[in-house]
Enzyme design. Structure first.
Site, PDB file in Angstrom:
ATOM      1  N   LYS A 112       0.830  -1.208   0.000  1.00 39.30           N
ATOM      2  CA  LYS A 112       0.000   0.000   0.000  1.00 39.30           C
ATOM      3  C   LYS A 112       0.865   1.259   0.000  1.00 39.30           C
ATOM      4  O   LYS A 112       0.511   2.251  -0.626  1.00 39.30           O
ATOM      5  CB  LYS A 112      -0.936  -0.002   1.211  1.00 39.30           C
ATOM      6  CG  LYS A 112      -1.956  -1.143   1.137  1.00 39.30           C
ATOM      7  CD  LYS A 112      -3.339  -0.681   1.520  1.00 39.30           C
ATOM      8  CE  LYS A 112      -4.405  -1.714   1.228  1.00 39.30           C
ATOM      9  NZ  LYS A 112      -4.472  -2.777   2.227  1.00 39.30           N
ATOM     10  N   LYS A 214      -5.847 -13.187  -7.467  1.00 41.05           N
ATOM     11  CA  LYS A 214      -7.070 -13.329  -6.668  1.00 41.05           C
ATOM     12  C   LYS A 214      -8.139 -12.292  -7.040  1.00 41.05           C
ATOM     13  O   LYS A 214      -7.831 -11.233  -7.583  1.00 41.05           O
ATOM     14  CB  LYS A 214      -6.735 -13.233  -5.191  1.00 41.05           C
ATOM     15  CG  LYS A 214      -6.345 -11.854  -4.714  1.00 41.05           C
ATOM     16  CD  LYS A 214      -6.549 -11.736  -3.197  1.00 41.05           C
ATOM     17  CE  LYS A 214      -6.710 -10.291  -2.801  1.00 41.05           C
ATOM     18  NZ  LYS A 214      -7.159 -10.042  -1.459  1.00 41.05           N
ATOM     19  N   LYS A 217     -11.172  -6.186  -4.692  1.00 37.24           N
ATOM     20  CA  LYS A 217     -11.802  -4.905  -5.059  1.00 37.24           C
ATOM     21  C   LYS A 217     -10.887  -4.054  -5.921  1.00 37.24           C
ATOM     22  O   LYS A 217     -11.309  -3.485  -6.915  1.00 37.24           O
ATOM     23  CB  LYS A 217     -12.128  -4.127  -3.774  1.00 37.24           C
ATOM     24  CG  LYS A 217     -13.551  -4.292  -3.336  1.00 37.24           C
ATOM     25  CD  LYS A 217     -13.726  -3.860  -1.886  1.00 37.24           C
ATOM     26  CE  LYS A 217     -13.684  -5.046  -0.940  1.00 37.24           C
ATOM     27  NZ  LYS A 217     -13.555  -4.714   0.461  1.00 37.24           N
TER      28      LYS A 217
HETATM   29  P1  ADP Z   1     -10.353  -6.984  -0.929  1.00 35.03           P
HETATM   30  O1  ADP Z   1      -9.108  -7.805  -1.166  1.00 35.03           O
HETATM   31  O2  ADP Z   1     -11.327  -7.140  -2.031  1.00 35.03           O
HETATM   32  O3  ADP Z   1     -10.056  -5.545  -0.581  1.00 35.03           O
HETATM   33  P2  ADP Z   1     -10.683  -7.373   1.910  1.00 35.03           P
HETATM   34  O4  ADP Z   1      -9.204  -7.168   2.018  1.00 35.03           O
HETATM   35  O5  ADP Z   1     -11.585  -6.330   2.471  1.00 35.03           O
HETATM   36  O6  ADP Z   1     -11.043  -7.616   0.368  1.00 35.03           O
HETATM   37  O7  ADP Z   1     -11.015  -8.789   2.543  1.00 35.03           O
HETATM   38  C1  ADP Z   1     -12.019  -9.109   3.475  1.00 35.03           C
HETATM   39  C2  ADP Z   1     -11.964 -10.596   3.794  1.00 35.03           C
HETATM   40  O8  ADP Z   1     -12.204 -11.375   2.618  1.00 35.03           O
HETATM   41  C3  ADP Z   1     -10.619 -11.072   4.330  1.00 35.03           C
HETATM   42  O9  ADP Z   1     -10.826 -12.094   5.298  1.00 35.03           O
HETATM   43  C4  ADP Z   1      -9.937 -11.633   3.125  1.00 35.03           C
HETATM   44  O10 ADP Z   1      -8.978 -12.617   3.451  1.00 35.03           O
HETATM   45  C5  ADP Z   1     -11.110 -12.248   2.361  1.00 35.03           C
HETATM   46  N1  ADP Z   1     -10.843 -12.241   0.915  1.00 35.03           N
HETATM   47  C6  ADP Z   1     -10.790 -11.160   0.094  1.00 35.03           C
HETATM   48  N2  ADP Z   1     -10.537 -11.538  -1.191  1.00 35.03           N
HETATM   49  C7  ADP Z   1     -10.433 -12.893  -1.178  1.00 35.03           C
HETATM   50  C8  ADP Z   1     -10.188 -13.885  -2.190  1.00 35.03           C
HETATM   51  N3  ADP Z   1     -10.035 -13.548  -3.464  1.00 35.03           N
HETATM   52  N4  ADP Z   1     -10.155 -15.181  -1.803  1.00 35.03           N
HETATM   53  C9  ADP Z   1     -10.327 -15.531  -0.507  1.00 35.03           C
HETATM   54  N5  ADP Z   1     -10.564 -14.664   0.485  1.00 35.03           N
HETATM   55  C10 ADP Z   1     -10.622 -13.353   0.174  1.00 35.03           C
END
Ligand code: ADP
Ligand code: TRP
Length: 350
Positions: A112, A214, A217
């Site tokens: 970040k 993966k 967002k």
């Molecule tokens: P993003 O990566 O979209 O910003 P967050 O970081 O807010 O999502 O993640 C919220 C939760 O969802 C966390 O527990 C994270 O490990 C899980 N998570 C997010 N993306 C994935 C993914 N592609 N596969 C598995 N778990 C995920």
């Protein structure tokens, strides 16, 4: 006594299939067997400077999505992080035992920080950039101490289990380290060391539709729980594939393997097998596979979407849930904070 489970999701937008299979779905399955607390991390969202106008609606979205996915507020505690001011106070206290160096070495911080400074190359010395930067670009201290705040979320509830996706494991490791350090520095046995939680198997990583890593967002490759049927079908039909197998039993390319992975999460095992067999004997048609995949994803997301829309407009329900949740979350949080203050020597004169 039931073990304590705690997890949260940052309020940065709508929830996607990665969040659903990596986190939310596990929350729903755990709520009957554990003493569960699930929250919306709005303070963590501030580390990446959201538009103040959208932050509150993002909190509301996630709250509605928690409920729509099946978290029962009479069974699990659902709360908003900023409704528990004890977290912010303990964050200050715990920071006294956290090293700047270990925070700077955290992978998510480096990622970040690089983004905030506009650095593209992985090799560049970001420590120098962070310290020596004279321009308007700066990396905020909240981003650096993100892991402290996350550790406090967990430790203030004395949680034993923290269901999160693979990408959060380093943060969890730091939490365990901070817990051990605090306990041993003061010679107390206050904090349990929390573990990740998965029902058997390894933590899932839900892939995106763009053929690469993966679903996330910031990657712009998501299927959202709130997606309309037409939008969702379009996204799946546009997913990246390849030219198709030329010879029997060819190795499967990454983009196609991603589709199989999504299918394994959403379709019946015999359906997945049928398409794997079709790949092996070169009779596969990606169009058919995508149609099937869209159908099976919709079976999961459409009922959730309908409930989200219903719940989103029920302000009375949403307020009741978070008010009741904050009360319950504050009970244990204020007890732990009292203990921490006492242990660190902060006492009142009056
Ligand atoms: P993003 O990566 O979209 O910003 P967050 O970081 O807010 O999502 O993640 C919220 C939760 O969802 C966390 O527990 C994270 O490990 C899980 N998570 C997010 N993306 C994935 C993914 N592609 N596969 C598995 N778990 C995920
Ligand atoms: N860092 C987590 C994420 O990005 C969100 C989070 C904040 C969290 N505090 C937490 C998750 C405590 C579990 C427990 O997804």
């Amino acid at each position: 006594m039931k073990e304590v489970v705690l997890s949260g999701i940052r309020a940065t937008g709508n929830l996607h299939l990665g969040n659903y299979f990596g986190a939310l779905n596990k929350f729903v399955r755990m709520q009957n067997d554990y003493d569960c607390l699930f929250f919306i991390a709005d303070l963590h969202a501030l580390t990446t400077h959201p538009d103040p106008k959208t932050l509150h609606s993002n909190v509301k979205n996630i709250l509605a999505e928690y409920l729509a996915a099946g978290i029962d507020p009479d069974n699990a505690t659902i709360f908003v992080q900023s409704d528990v001011p004890e977290i912010s106070e303990m964050y200050l206290l715990l920071n006294m035992h956290v090293g700047i160096g270990e925070l700077m070495r955290t992978a998510s911080f480096k990622d970040k920080a690089r983004k905030q400074l506009g650095i593209k190359s992985e090799n560049e010395d970001i420590e120098k950039e962070i310290i020596g930067n004279e321009s308007n670009k700066r990396v905020n201290a909240g981003l650096l101490t993100y892991p402290t705040l996350m550790a406090v979320d967990i430790l203030i509830q004395k949680a034993n289990k923290v269901p999160v996706g693979k990408d959060q494991e380093q943060h969890l490791e730091l939490t365990r380290r901070f817990a051990r350090r605090f306990n041993s520095f003061y010679g107390v046995d206050l904090f349990p060391e929390p573990a990740n939680f998965d029902f058997g198997g390894a933590p899932v990583k839900v892939p995106g539709l763009d053929g690469s890593g993966k679903m996330g967002k910031s990657e712009g490759n998501c299927i959202y729980l709130i997606d309309e049927e037409k939008v969702l079908r379009k996204k799946v039909m546009r997913a990246v594939t390849d030219e198709g197998p030329k010879e029997p039993n060819s190795p499967v390319s990454q983009p196609v393997e991603n589709l199989f992975t999504l299918m394994a999460l959403t379709s019946a095992p015999e359906v997945v097998q049928q398409y794997r067999d079709a790949y092996a004997d070169c009779s596969i048609r990606y169009g058919d596979l995508k149609k099937q995949l869209a159908e099976d994803i919709l079976k999961i997301t459409l009922p959730i979407r309908e409930r989200i829309i219903e719940i989103q407009n029920d302000d009375a329900l949403l307020s009741r849930v978070v008010r009741q949740g904050a009360e319950k979350a504050r009970e244990r949080a204020s007890q732990t904070l009292r203990e921490v203050r006492e242990i660190m020597g902060i006492k009142k004169f009056y």
